[in-house]
Design a protein around this motif. Structure first.
Motif, PDB file in Angstrom:
ATOM      1  N   LEU A 121       0.820  -1.213   0.000  1.00  9.28           N
ATOM      2  CA  LEU A 121       0.000   0.000   0.000  1.00  9.28           C
ATOM      3  C   LEU A 121       0.857   1.267   0.000  1.00  9.28           C
ATOM      4  N   ALA A 122       1.998   1.226   0.653  1.00 13.04           N
ATOM      5  CA  ALA A 122       2.895   2.377   0.651  1.00 13.04           C
ATOM      6  C   ALA A 122       3.447   2.625  -0.747  1.00 13.04           C
ATOM      7  N   ARG A 123       3.802   1.568  -1.461  1.00 11.56           N
ATOM      8  CA  ARG A 123       4.298   1.744  -2.825  1.00 11.56           C
ATOM      9  C   ARG A 123       3.211   2.264  -3.756  1.00 11.56           C
ATOM     10  N   VAL A 124       1.990   1.770  -3.585  1.00 10.58           N
ATOM     11  CA  VAL A 124       0.869   2.269  -4.389  1.00 10.58           C
ATOM     12  C   VAL A 124       0.633   3.757  -4.110  1.00 10.58           C
ATOM     13  N   SER A 125       0.691   4.141  -2.846  1.00 16.01           N
ATOM     14  CA  SER A 125       0.479   5.550  -2.505  1.00 16.01           C
ATOM     15  C   SER A 125       1.602   6.424  -3.055  1.00 16.01           C
ATOM     16  N   ALA A 126       2.821   5.929  -3.070  1.00 22.02           N
ATOM     17  CA  ALA A 126       3.932   6.703  -3.638  1.00 22.02           C
ATOM     18  C   ALA A 126       3.750   6.889  -5.139  1.00 22.02           C
ATOM     19  N   LEU A 127       3.332   5.845  -5.852  1.00 17.32           N
ATOM     20  CA  LEU A 127       3.084   5.972  -7.287  1.00 17.32           C
ATOM     21  C   LEU A 127       1.923   6.915  -7.569  1.00 17.32           C
ATOM     22  N   SER A 128       0.859   6.789  -6.786  1.00 19.70           N
ATOM     23  CA  SER A 128      -0.296   7.673  -6.953  1.00 19.70           C
ATOM     24  C   SER A 128       0.078   9.125  -6.683  1.00 19.70           C
ATOM     25  N   SER A 129       0.840   9.354  -5.636  1.00 20.47           N
ATOM     26  CA  SER A 129       1.256  10.713  -5.309  1.00 20.47           C
ATOM     27  C   SER A 129       2.132  11.297  -6.410  1.00 20.47           C
ATOM     28  N   ALA A 130       3.003  10.486  -6.982  1.00 27.71           N
ATOM     29  CA  ALA A 130       3.861  10.963  -8.067  1.00 27.71           C
ATOM     30  C   ALA A 130       3.038  11.339  -9.300  1.00 27.71           C
TER      31      ALA A 130
END
Length: 152
Positions: A121-130
């Motif tokens: 979930l942290a990686r998904v949130s980082a991609l979404s934020s980018a």
């Protein structure tokens, strides 16, 4: 005593460390996932409302001058949303680093499953934020270049 994730434990308490790793940091993930998309949404929604209010005074046959308050308010909105987006990206990146470290320390089955889910979930949130940060920058550039009430 509660098992709050921020509670400190002694270095010799391996059961406590394992139990601490099984805690899910939902608020951190929620902020990391939603801060930048909500900043982009706010910029788009509020910016469209401001532009529509400013440009409703003119039409295509009788263009009117843009009110003086439009550009400063759009700039303030853009800067505020950009800062909120940067904060979301920073929280997302720090969450990725935090969960990667926790993932390496997971010993038990439950702790490993929880940290794997949190890491994903942290990686998904980082991609979404980018991606949404790219949208914020693009929208900020459009605000600078395109006249709010001009023809497109």
């Amino acid at each position: 005593m509660s098992d709050h994730p921020t509670r400190t434990r002694s270095a010799n308490d391996s059961h406590g460390l394992n139990q601490d790793l099984a805690c899910f940091h939902s608020w951190r993930l929620l902020i990391a996932t939603l801060a930048t998309p909500l900043a982009w949404f706010a910029q788009m929604f509020i910016g469209e409302v401001l532009t529509a209010q400013a440009c409703s005074l003119s039409d295509a046959r009788h263009p009117g001058a843009t009110p003086a308050w439009v550009m400063p308010s759009m700039m303030v909105l853009s800067v505020a949303c950009f800062v909120a987006g940067i904060a979301g990206v920073v929280v997302a990146w720090r969450t990725v680093i935090f969960t990667r470290t926790r993932r390496e320390q997971a010993l038990g089955e439950r702790a490993r499953r929880v940290t794997e889910l949190e890491w994903f979930l942290a990686r998904v949130s980082a991609l979404s934020s980018a991606m949404f940060m790219f949208g914020l920058v693009s929208t900020d550039l459009a605000v600078l270049v395109v006249s709010p009430c001009g023809r497109w």
